[in-house]
Design an enzyme around this catalytic site. Structure first.
Site, mmCIF file in Angstrom:
data_model
loop_
_atom_site.group_PDB
_atom_site.id
_atom_site.type_symbol
_atom_site.label_atom_id
_atom_site.label_comp_id
_atom_site.label_asym_id
_atom_site.label_seq_id
_atom_site.Cartn_x
_atom_site.Cartn_y
_atom_site.Cartn_z
ATOM 1 N N GLU A 262 0.817 -1.218 0.000
ATOM 2 C CA GLU A 262 0.000 0.000 0.000
ATOM 3 C C GLU A 262 0.852 1.269 0.000
ATOM 4 O O GLU A 262 0.504 2.257 -0.646
ATOM 5 C CB GLU A 262 -0.904 -0.037 1.235
ATOM 6 N N ASP A 263 1.971 1.246 0.708
ATOM 7 C CA ASP A 263 2.710 2.489 0.961
ATOM 8 C C ASP A 263 4.126 2.545 0.393
ATOM 9 O O ASP A 263 4.826 3.528 0.620
ATOM 10 C CB ASP A 263 2.787 2.735 2.472
#
Length: 180
Positions: free
Chosen positions: A66-67
């Site tokens: 996600e990051d």
């Protein structure tokens, strides 16, 4: 734990640390981001009595796709299909608008696997404790309050997974006067 398990767990910690090396939390102290996934795994092991290595490693890796520039394929290559599957279940699609992602987290929590629910419980517990300690830079009190309300909706769909963690979350929700 055998030596291969220790090596795999340590490789996971190192992998996540490298992936998150330039990131910081949004608190005043700009805490290194890696503290968060390690903290989530710590909550699982030491407060939730979760000793499943796949769950603990998925907790450490839960924000990498996600990051960071990490892919699900990379997680599978290094850590296997089971860990990739848990990470996949708890990863938001950053291509969607924020409100859609928040709505989907509530919905997906209902049908998530027990292992993904464990990661979700510990992740929310870590984040809510952080919010109790200090509101992130750029957040209003109203936004923080909305996060508590939204988090409770996610947690309500994870219930029946780990009573110890759920009780700790309920204590936080009670302290914020958002129990139903």
């Amino acid at each position: 734990m055998d030596s291969e398990a220790v090596k795999k767990y340590t490789k996971c910690l190192n992998f996540a640390a490298i992936k998150h090396s330039t990131q910081r939390r949004k608190d005043k102290e700009k805490t290194p981001y890696i503290n968060h996934p390690i903290g989530v795994a710590n909550i699982l092991a030491n407060e939730g009595d979760v000793i499943d290595l796949n769950v603990l490693m998925a907790a450490i890796l839960h924000d990498t796709v996600e990051d960071t520039d990490c892919s699900f394929e990379e997680i599978e290559e290094h850590f296997g299909k089971d860990i990739k599957s848990i990470v996949q279940e708890v990863t938001d699609d950053k291509n969607l608008p924020k409100m859609e992602r928040k709505k989907l987290q509530i919905e997906h929590a209902k049908t998530a696997s027990p292992n993904a629910k464990l990661v979700k419980l510990a992740d929310k517990l870590y984040n809510l404790r952080d919010l109790q300690r200090a509101i992130p830079e750029g957040w209003t009190k109203e936004r923080a309050s909305e996060y508590f309300i939204w988090a409770k909706k996610v947690i309500d769909n994870c219930r029946g997974t780990n009573k110890k963690l759920e009780d700790k979350l309920d204590d936080i929700f009670r302290s914020q006067n958002i129990m139903e």
